[in-house]
Design a protein around this motif. Structure first.
Motif, PDB file in Angstrom:
ATOM      1  N   GLN A  49       0.555  -1.100  -0.026  1.00 12.22           N
ATOM      2  CA  GLN A  49       0.345   0.049   0.028  1.00 12.22           C
ATOM      3  C   GLN A  49       0.457   1.425  -0.087  1.00 12.22           C
ATOM      4  O   GLN A  49       0.409   2.359  -0.345  1.00 12.22           O
ATOM      5  CB  GLN A  49      -1.354  -0.561   1.211  1.00 12.22           C
ATOM      6  CG  GLN A  49      -1.524  -0.917   0.888  1.00 12.22           C
ATOM      7  CD  GLN A  49      -2.857  -1.380   0.010  1.00 12.22           C
ATOM      8  OE1 GLN A  49      -3.144  -0.385  -0.412  1.00 12.22           O
ATOM      9  NE2 GLN A  49      -2.676  -2.642  -0.607  1.00 12.22           N
ATOM     10  N   ALA A  57      -1.077   3.035   5.295  1.00 17.08           N
ATOM     11  CA  ALA A  57      -0.711   1.728   4.875  1.00 17.08           C
ATOM     12  C   ALA A  57      -1.632   0.959   5.542  1.00 17.08           C
ATOM     13  O   ALA A  57      -2.514  -0.142   4.728  1.00 17.08           O
ATOM     14  CB  ALA A  57       0.734   1.924   4.145  1.00 17.08           C
ATOM     15  N   TRP A  60      -5.071   1.062   4.349  1.00 16.63           N
ATOM     16  CA  TRP A  60      -5.432   0.460   3.008  1.00 16.63           C
ATOM     17  C   TRP A  60      -5.324  -0.799   3.259  1.00 16.63           C
ATOM     18  O   TRP A  60      -6.034  -1.660   2.250  1.00 16.63           O
ATOM     19  CB  TRP A  60      -4.730   1.030   2.350  1.00 16.63           C
ATOM     20  CG  TRP A  60      -5.183   2.890   2.171  1.00 16.63           C
ATOM     21  CD1 TRP A  60      -4.477   3.883   2.782  1.00 16.63           C
ATOM     22  CD2 TRP A  60      -6.770   3.394   0.753  1.00 16.63           C
ATOM     23  NE1 TRP A  60      -6.094   5.366   2.304  1.00 16.63           N
ATOM     24  CE2 TRP A  60      -6.489   4.532   1.996  1.00 16.63           C
ATOM     25  CE3 TRP A  60      -7.566   2.461   0.952  1.00 16.63           C
ATOM     26  CZ2 TRP A  60      -7.743   5.456   1.269  1.00 16.63           C
ATOM     27  CZ3 TRP A  60      -8.963   2.920   0.333  1.00 16.63           C
ATOM     28  CH2 TRP A  60      -8.686   4.380   0.368  1.00 16.63           C
ATOM     29  N   ALA A  61      -4.650  -1.616   4.139  1.00 21.81           N
ATOM     30  CA  ALA A  61      -3.981  -2.871   3.922  1.00 21.81           C
ATOM     31  C   ALA A  61      -5.094  -3.419   3.908  1.00 21.81           C
ATOM     32  O   ALA A  61      -5.372  -4.679   3.836  1.00 21.81           O
ATOM     33  CB  ALA A  61      -2.978  -3.242   4.851  1.00 21.81           C
ATOM     34  N   THR A  64      -8.148  -3.356   1.691  1.00 21.40           N
ATOM     35  CA  THR A  64      -7.691  -4.273   0.880  1.00 21.40           C
ATOM     36  C   THR A  64      -8.322  -5.577   1.104  1.00 21.40           C
ATOM     37  O   THR A  64      -8.382  -6.903   0.549  1.00 21.40           O
ATOM     38  CB  THR A  64      -6.379  -4.454   0.457  1.00 21.40           C
ATOM     39  OG1 THR A  64      -5.970  -3.108  -0.842  1.00 21.40           O
ATOM     40  CG2 THR A  64      -6.119  -5.608  -0.374  1.00 21.40           C
TER      41      THR A  64
END
Length: 139
Positions: A49, A57, A60-61, A64
């Motif tokens: 990310q 990050a 977002w990880a 995801t």
């Protein structure tokens, strides 16, 4: 038989009970594998990310992983298929825009490959729309 009717073997394949599940499994397999792989390698998922400039990050990880695992499971379970397909379709278009921004690259091999990957991802998003339509029709 009508001129546009499929051959008998195609009708048999399409009428075979497992075909619908196998087709959905093929469509979502990369996402399911990606989500499980990221879950097993959290630092790698966060680094991915960050590589794409997505901060924080870790958030977002996590998002995801959530989409890449729950979307396929909904589609495979045949429950809330519209939601799973919608999640993966939107995710796929957004990921293509972030990872394959061909319009920012100069002409050449890199731009060519990014353009192909971008439009392949759009095709996948279209596949998710079709899955949702078929699931709705089957209800």
């Amino acid at each position: 038989m009508a001129a546009d009717a499929p051959p008998r073997f195609v009708n048999r394949l399409l009428g075979w009970a497992p075909t619908w599940f196998i087709a959905r499994l093929l469509l979502v397999s990369a996402y399911l594998l990606g989500g499980v792989t990221k879950l097993a390698d959290w630092p790698g998922a966060v680094a991915e990310q960050a590589h794409f400039g997505l901060y924080p990050a870790g958030l977002w990880a996590a998002l995801t992983i959530l989409v890449e695992i729950s979307g396929p499971l909904l589609i495979l379970a045949g429950r809330l298929v519209w939601l799973g397909a919608g999640m993966l379709g939107v995710f796929t278009v957004l990921a293509a825009m972030v990872a394959n921004a061909f319009w920012t690259l100069p002409a050449g091999a890199d731009r060519f490959m990014a353009t192909n990957a971008f439009f392949e991802h759009l095709g996948l998003a279209g596949g998710f729309v079709l899955v949702a339509l078929v699931a709705r029709q089957a209800r």
